[in-house]
Write a protein that holds these residues in place. Structure first.
Motif, PDB file in Angstrom:
ATOM      1  N   LEU A 248      82.354  21.314   9.487  1.00  0.00           N
ATOM      2  CA  LEU A 248      83.689  21.308  10.280  1.00  0.00           C
ATOM      3  C   LEU A 248      84.695  20.222  10.003  1.00  0.00           C
ATOM      4  CD1 LEU A 248      81.316  22.374  13.577  1.00  0.00           C
ATOM      5  CD2 LEU A 248      82.237  23.542  11.897  1.00  0.00           C
ATOM      6  N   PHE A 249      86.141  20.750  11.098  1.00  0.00           N
ATOM      7  CA  PHE A 249      87.033  19.385  11.128  1.00  0.00           C
ATOM      8  C   PHE A 249      87.729  19.486  11.649  1.00  0.00           C
ATOM      9  CE2 PHE A 249      86.133  20.209   6.391  1.00  0.00           C
ATOM     10  CZ  PHE A 249      86.560  20.050   5.991  1.00  0.00           C
ATOM     11  N   SER A 250      88.034  18.079  13.031  1.00  0.00           N
ATOM     12  CA  SER A 250      88.039  18.025  14.125  1.00  0.00           C
ATOM     13  C   SER A 250      89.422  16.989  14.202  1.00  0.00           C
ATOM     14  CB  SER A 250      87.040  17.439  14.745  1.00  0.00           C
ATOM     15  OG  SER A 250      87.160  16.835  16.288  1.00  0.00           O
ATOM     16  N   GLY A 251      90.404  16.487  14.774  1.00  0.00           N
ATOM     17  CA  GLY A 251      91.572  16.261  14.855  1.00  0.00           C
ATOM     18  C   GLY A 251      91.756  16.133  16.476  1.00  0.00           C
ATOM     19  N   MET A 252      92.874  15.616  17.241  1.00  0.00           N
ATOM     20  CA  MET A 252      93.331  15.979  17.962  1.00  0.00           C
ATOM     21  C   MET A 252      94.894  15.972  17.943  1.00  0.00           C
ATOM     22  SD  MET A 252      91.531  16.608  21.294  1.00  0.00           S
ATOM     23  CE  MET A 252      92.300  15.681  22.232  1.00  0.00           C
ATOM     24  N   GLY A 253      95.470  16.194  19.171  1.00  0.00           N
ATOM     25  CA  GLY A 253      97.525  16.684  18.650  1.00  0.00           C
ATOM     26  C   GLY A 253      97.971  16.436  17.119  1.00  0.00           C
ATOM     27  N   VAL A 254      98.954  15.886  17.043  1.00  0.00           N
ATOM     28  CA  VAL A 254      98.772  15.694  15.326  1.00  0.00           C
ATOM     29  C   VAL A 254      98.478  16.304  14.634  1.00  0.00           C
ATOM     30  CG1 VAL A 254      99.462  13.306  14.858  1.00  0.00           C
ATOM     31  CG2 VAL A 254     101.574  15.037  14.077  1.00  0.00           C
ATOM     32  N   HIS A 255      97.369  15.591  14.262  1.00  0.00           N
ATOM     33  CA  HIS A 255      95.988  15.705  13.921  1.00  0.00           C
ATOM     34  C   HIS A 255      94.888  17.128  13.763  1.00  0.00           C
ATOM     35  CE1 HIS A 255      96.839  11.336  12.287  1.00  0.00           C
ATOM     36  NE2 HIS A 255      96.606  11.222  13.918  1.00  0.00           N
ATOM     37  N   PHE A 256      95.653  17.917  14.355  1.00  0.00           N
ATOM     38  CA  PHE A 256      94.281  19.012  14.436  1.00  0.00           C
ATOM     39  C   PHE A 256      95.120  20.361  13.586  1.00  0.00           C
ATOM     40  CE2 PHE A 256      94.778  23.546  16.394  1.00  0.00           C
ATOM     41  CZ  PHE A 256      93.749  23.815  16.005  1.00  0.00           C
ATOM     42  N   PRO A 257      96.052  20.228  13.004  1.00  0.00           N
ATOM     43  CA  PRO A 257      97.029  20.342  11.842  1.00  0.00           C
ATOM     44  C   PRO A 257      96.502  20.076  11.096  1.00  0.00           C
ATOM     45  CG  PRO A 257      99.082  20.112  13.079  1.00  0.00           C
ATOM     46  CD  PRO A 257      97.615  19.725  13.865  1.00  0.00           C
ATOM     47  N   VAL A 258      95.880  18.948  10.436  1.00  0.00           N
ATOM     48  CA  VAL A 258      95.394  18.078   9.504  1.00  0.00           C
ATOM     49  C   VAL A 258      94.735  18.816   8.821  1.00  0.00           C
ATOM     50  CG1 VAL A 258      95.401  16.309   8.040  1.00  0.00           C
ATOM     51  CG2 VAL A 258      97.016  15.997   9.573  1.00  0.00           C
ATOM     52  N   ALA A 259      93.504  19.201  10.650  1.00  0.00           N
ATOM     53  CA  ALA A 259      91.786  19.120  10.184  1.00  0.00           C
ATOM     54  C   ALA A 259      92.157  20.591   9.967  1.00  0.00           C
ATOM     55  CB  ALA A 259      91.155  18.826  11.735  1.00  0.00           C
ATOM     56  N   LEU A 260      92.942  21.566   9.954  1.00  0.00           N
ATOM     57  CA  LEU A 260      93.335  23.142  10.171  1.00  0.00           C
ATOM     58  C   LEU A 260      93.306  22.657   8.175  1.00  0.00           C
ATOM     59  CD1 LEU A 260      94.623  24.389  12.749  1.00  0.00           C
ATOM     60  CD2 LEU A 260      92.708  24.528  12.500  1.00  0.00           C
ATOM     61  N   GLU A 261      94.227  21.992   7.849  1.00  0.00           N
ATOM     62  CA  GLU A 261      94.385  22.300   6.653  1.00  0.00           C
ATOM     63  C   GLU A 261      93.084  21.811   5.685  1.00  0.00           C
ATOM     64  OE1 GLU A 261      96.570  22.204   2.945  1.00  0.00           O
ATOM     65  OE2 GLU A 261      96.632  23.149   4.784  1.00  0.00           O
ATOM     66  N   GLY A 262      92.402  20.711   6.310  1.00  0.00           N
ATOM     67  CA  GLY A 262      91.428  20.614   4.878  1.00  0.00           C
ATOM     68  C   GLY A 262      90.902  21.389   5.107  1.00  0.00           C
ATOM     69  N   ALA A 263      90.494  22.008   6.070  1.00  0.00           N
ATOM     70  CA  ALA A 263      89.416  23.500   6.288  1.00  0.00           C
ATOM     71  C   ALA A 263      89.427  23.478   4.873  1.00  0.00           C
ATOM     72  CB  ALA A 263      88.509  23.637   7.597  1.00  0.00           C
ATOM     73  N   LEU A 264      91.134  24.106   4.809  1.00  0.00           N
ATOM     74  CA  LEU A 264      90.792  25.463   4.475  1.00  0.00           C
ATOM     75  C   LEU A 264      90.884  24.617   2.807  1.00  0.00           C
ATOM     76  CD1 LEU A 264      92.723  28.028   3.942  1.00  0.00           C
ATOM     77  CD2 LEU A 264      95.104  27.110   4.109  1.00  0.00           C
ATOM     78  N   LYS A 265      91.392  23.854   2.467  1.00  0.00           N
ATOM     79  CA  LYS A 265      91.425  23.374   1.310  1.00  0.00           C
ATOM     80  C   LYS A 265      90.053  23.076   0.803  1.00  0.00           C
ATOM     81  CE  LYS A 265      95.672  23.317   0.328  1.00  0.00           C
ATOM     82  NZ  LYS A 265      95.804  24.283   0.555  1.00  0.00           N
ATOM     83  N   LEU A 266      88.936  22.781   1.727  1.00  0.00           N
ATOM     84  CA  LEU A 266      87.556  23.347   0.820  1.00  0.00           C
ATOM     85  C   LEU A 266      87.472  24.507   1.363  1.00  0.00           C
ATOM     86  CD1 LEU A 266      85.393  21.126   0.651  1.00  0.00           C
ATOM     87  CD2 LEU A 266      84.437  21.523   3.317  1.00  0.00           C
ATOM     88  N   LYS A 267      87.480  25.382   1.865  1.00  0.00           N
ATOM     89  CA  LYS A 267      86.606  26.543   1.757  1.00  0.00           C
ATOM     90  C   LYS A 267      87.447  27.641   0.325  1.00  0.00           C
ATOM     91  CE  LYS A 267      89.610  28.310   5.950  1.00  0.00           C
ATOM     92  NZ  LYS A 267      88.451  28.606   7.327  1.00  0.00           N
ATOM     93  N   GLU A 268      89.048  27.458   0.478  1.00  0.00           N
ATOM     94  CA  GLU A 268      90.238  27.546  -0.747  1.00  0.00           C
ATOM     95  C   GLU A 268      89.097  27.444  -2.291  1.00  0.00           C
ATOM     96  OE1 GLU A 268      94.928  28.413   0.105  1.00  0.00           O
ATOM     97  OE2 GLU A 268      93.596  25.965  -0.217  1.00  0.00           O
ATOM     98  N   ILE A 269      89.135  26.270  -2.375  1.00  0.00           N
ATOM     99  CA  ILE A 269      88.326  25.719  -3.765  1.00  0.00           C
ATOM    100  C   ILE A 269      87.063  25.587  -4.264  1.00  0.00           C
ATOM    101  CG2 ILE A 269      90.633  25.266  -4.655  1.00  0.00           C
ATOM    102  CD1 ILE A 269      89.669  22.069  -4.319  1.00  0.00           C
ATOM    103  N   SER A 270      86.626  25.472  -3.069  1.00  0.00           N
ATOM    104  CA  SER A 270      84.601  25.204  -2.914  1.00  0.00           C
ATOM    105  C   SER A 270      83.629  26.371  -2.925  1.00  0.00           C
ATOM    106  CB  SER A 270      84.752  23.794  -2.879  1.00  0.00           C
ATOM    107  OG  SER A 270      84.321  23.856  -0.750  1.00  0.00           O
ATOM    108  N   TYR A 271      84.257  27.197  -1.553  1.00  0.00           N
ATOM    109  CA  TYR A 271      83.789  28.272  -1.449  1.00  0.00           C
ATOM    110  C   TYR A 271      82.724  28.027  -0.522  1.00  0.00           C
ATOM    111  CZ  TYR A 271      85.952  30.087  -5.922  1.00  0.00           C
ATOM    112  OH  TYR A 271      86.927  30.444  -7.239  1.00  0.00           O
ATOM    113  N   ILE A 272      83.337  26.584   0.038  1.00  0.00           N
ATOM    114  CA  ILE A 272      82.116  26.086   1.114  1.00  0.00           C
ATOM    115  C   ILE A 272      83.198  27.212   3.021  1.00  0.00           C
ATOM    116  CG2 ILE A 272      80.842  24.256   2.785  1.00  0.00           C
ATOM    117  CD1 ILE A 272      81.126  22.967  -0.314  1.00  0.00           C
TER     118      ILE A 272
END
Length: 776
Positions: free
Chosen positions: A635-659
């Motif tokens: 799980l990735f968590s962020g507030m305000g301008v950091h919420f899109p960064v949390a979404l991006e971090g989650a996308l990167k992890l599932k894109e290349i590590s299949y987690i």
């Protein structure tokens, strides 16, 4: 059950009551068994039927049917012909046939000409009759046959199959057509009668069919098949085989009676024209329909590709084809045509359309071979992560600067947005239209959508304008309310994303009503474009479709991004949107001179801060990755301008590590997502002290720890609030809140990379993913 025999492909011809049928069956030859026992034996394969009375000039392929019928043994007396067609890697040889090994076969194209030599080409019956053809007619026929053979030789090896006896072709040709005989000296002539008459007596069709199979197996490629004859069964068999083997079937000429020389000359002329049109070895035709297509222009060579990185090794001069364009490439040069013009001319029965050339300039690539190599890194993704400071500097270069006359002041120059479009009804520049816009719509997909979310935050805070973020794939399938005072910003790394392109087209369709003459005066040009929503492109690839379709825009200048998972393109997209927001804030008066200088100075310092931090950050993320690599959820968590960064971090992890990974706003996670947290589930939180919701995030981190989560916190350098609470802490260089996503996304990219590397995943080419999604 009896054991299976060796599987072969079989083509069966039957003649019953004058009607002739042709079928193909690849069923394995089995021992006798019941129909019920044989339903699952062998694959389903195509079957062809050719009926009596096929039109003389028809090249239409037979209809495909399913055929699971039992294969009968050949019985010449009953007119049932069997011959073998090659299986995938080779044909099962007949007992008395010897085929060359594949590696010994000639590596050249073969033009196979099957003549009914006696009765058709040499008009033997006519010559022996009481009314032989005139000398000039025979000479004209000979000249046409010579032209056909000369053309066939330019396309590769020429092989002739005939049912005449050995030596008869050479003898009769020398007697009646001495000029043509000279062109047959180096041509292989196969007498199908001599080879197969004993095995298939009274079946001349089967002779040519067997000879065809032998040539097919011993030749590297049969590129063209020219058949002339008067046998319906023979023509049907050759037609079906050409279709089965995907061979260019140039012409089938079927005569119901012995042709006259003039008729045969006309037919040979048609064959020659069609052969020259279809099989031009010096012609390549490329068409742009949906997916990108570029033409590389080298020294004495041309090449077609979908991406510039594929041809930069050979040339840097390219032509970007627009949607609906076709390019005709020859050794001597190339021509670009508009497909609609070609179709319109064909509709007027123009056989050889010559449309006006489209003006499509040659573009010089700002790309080097070194940029598309790994440069010593294990993967392209790692190289692109480490290259982000340079990519950011390239994106800022020339756009943000301090004037020499006022070194304490910062200026922003966006050349692509400051010039009005020539011939437009609205004389305002794009930047002026943006300053007066009522609403901004960010349309993007994937990682670009996340950068759009950050752009929305920056536009609302720094420029004081209303902004929305739309998935382009959703935007195109509904009826959005768009007016001519809106601005649509299309974001894409490749510039070829199909859904984003469709969103641009939808925005362009919403045009204002045409003004009256009284309101604009006599100077109004009725051909001028009507006001419509302003479309702005933010892309990385120069000359891409989005760059062409939009009214204006910005290039990222991030350099080529080879890895499928976007890294440096994301940070450069954020920089481009921040520059737009700052320039727009100044244009609208939302930012004072002092505030603009502060933001510009902070933005300009980000690349240096990341570069100094990168070495130590790499070591830290490697250690953390060892502890998190076996996770199945995160799980990735962020507030305000950091919420899109949390979404991006989650996308990167599932894109290349299949987690499996998900991103949540820190407070929103209480509304359902918190049920996923249990012992050892990794939770990555972004908690910066400059964040307005910092105190809430601190409390959420404590709650996550109480529930047993494996906590990783990204926070400011020097912040000790999470000591003893988080299992891992990564301290990021300090900067202004709006620029923090540029920094906080870097450790998440490295974390995803190292986890995927330790899990042995395909990092640069993850399963089921493509770099550019050019289809729906």
């Amino acid at each position: 059950m009896m054991p299976k025999r060796r599987q072969t492909r079989v083509l069966q011809l039957e003649a019953q009551g004058g009607a002739k049928a042709l079928s193909v069956n690849t069923r394995g030859l089995m021992s006798p068994k019941s129909e019920a026992d044989s339903t699952d034996e062998g694959p389903m394969v195509p079957s062809f039927e050719v009926e009596e009375g096929t039109p003389r000039d028809s090249d239409t392929a037979p209809e495909v049917q399913e055929d699971f019928g039992e294969v009968e043994k050949p019985q010449p007396s009953n007119k049932k012909y069997l011959f073998k067609l090659g299986i995938a890697d080779g044909m099962v040889p007949q007992a008395d046939t010897v085929y060359k090994p594949r590696e010994e076969r000639p590596r050249q194209h073969c033009t196979l000409i099957i003549f009914d030599w006696d009765d058709t080409l040499l008009c033997t019956s006519a010559l022996q009759s009481g009314k032989p053809p005139k000398d000039q007619e025979l000479l004209a026929l000979e000249a046409e046959a010579v032209k056909l053979f000369e053309l066939a030789k330019t396309l590769g090896t020429v092989i002739i199959i005939t049912n005449a006896i050995n030596g008869w072709v050479e003898h009769s040709c020398a007697k009646h057509m001495p000029t043509l005989a000279k062109h047959l000296e180096n041509v292989e002539i196969i007498s199908a009668r001599a080879k197969y008459e004993e095995r298939f007596p009274d079946d001349p069709t089967q002779w040519k069919v067997e000879a065809f199979c032998e040539v097919k197996e011993n030749s590297q490629t049969i590129a063209n098949l020219v058949a002339l004859g008067d046998s319906t069964a023979e023509m049907a068999a050759l037609h079906a085989m050409a279709k089965l083997y995907h061979i260019s079937y140039t012409k089938t000429i079927k005569f119901k009676a012995r042709p006259r020389c003039v008729e045969l000359q006309q037919e040979l002329c048609l064959v020659e024209k069609k052969l020259a049109t279809i099989d031009d070895p010096d012609l390549i035709i490329g068409a742009r329909k949906g997916s990108p297509l570029i033409l590389g222009v080298g020294h004495g060579e041309h090449m077609l590709a979908s991406d510039a990185s594929a041809i930069v090794e050979h040339t840097k001069d390219v032509v970007y084809l627009r949607e609906g364009e076709i390019v005709e490439v020859r050794r001597s040069g190339f021509k670009v045509h508009d497909l609609e013009k070609v179709v319109r001319k064909l509709g007027k029965n123009t056989i050889s359309p010559r449309p006006d050339d489209v003006e499509n300039p040659i573009v010089r690539l700002e790309l080097s071979l070194e940029q598309i190599e790994k440069g010593g890194y294990k993967h392209f993704m790692l190289k692109e992560i480490m290259d982000q400071p340079n990519a950011m500097r390239n994106c800022l270069r020339g756009r943000i600067y301090q004037p020499a006359e006022a070194p304490d002041r910062w200026e922003i120059k966006l050349g692509g947005l400051e010039k009005a479009k020539e011939g437009a009804l609205n004389p305002q520049s794009p930047l002026e239209r943006m300053a007066n816009a009522c609403r901004f719509i960010f349309a993007a997909c994937g990682t670009s959508w996340h950068s759009g979310l950050i752009g929305k935050y920056a536009f609302e805070k720094l420029a004081g304008v209303r902004a929305e973020v739309e998935y382009a794939s959703e935007f195109r399938y509904r009826k959005p309310l768009i007016c001519d005072s809106d601005c649509l910003i299309a974001i894409s790394q490749s510039g070829e994303t199909a859904d984003t392109l469709e969103a641009i087209k939808m925005a362009k369709e919403h045009k204002a009503a045409a003004p009256s003459i009284a309101s604009v005066g006599s100077s109004f040009d009725p051909k001028a474009e009507l006001p419509q929503a302003l479309t702005i492109g933010v892309v990385n690839v120069v000359g891409s479709s989005i760059a062409r379709e939009t009214d204006c825009g910005m290039y990222l200048h991030a350099g080529p991004e080879i890895g499928v998972a976007s890294t440096k393109a994301f940070t450069c997209q954020v920089i481009a949107l921040l520059l737009m927001a700052l320039r727009l804030g100044k244009q609208r008066g939302a930012l004072s001179e002092e505030m603009l200088n502060m933001y510009c100075a902070a933005l300009n310092a980000v690349p240096d801060s990341i570069e100094k931090w990168m070495s130590s950050l790499t070591e830290q993320t490697q250690v953390i990755s060892k502890n998190l690599r076996l996770a199945t959820n995160a799980l990735f968590s962020g507030m305000g301008v950091h919420f899109p960064v949390a979404l991006e971090g989650a996308l990167k992890l599932k894109e290349i590590s299949y987690i499996h990974a998900e991103g949540f706003p820190a407070s929103e996670i209480r509304h359902g997502g918190i049920t996923l947290i249990r012992n050892f589930v990794p939770v990555i939180c972004i908690a910066m002290r400059s964040d307005p919701a910092y105190e809430q995030i601190k409390q959420m981190v404590r709650d996550f720890r109480h529930k047993g989560a494996a906590l990783l916190v990204l926070t400011d350098d020097g912040n000790t609030d999470f000591a003893g609470v988080a299992h891992f802490t990564l301290c990021c260089p300090a900067t202004k809140l709006e620029m923090q996503p540029l920094i906080s996304c870097i450790p998440l990219q490295l974390l995803s990379y190292h986890i995927a590397d330790m899990r042995g995943c395909s990092i640069d080419q993850p399963r089921n993913l493509a770099k550019s999604v050019t289809v729906e």
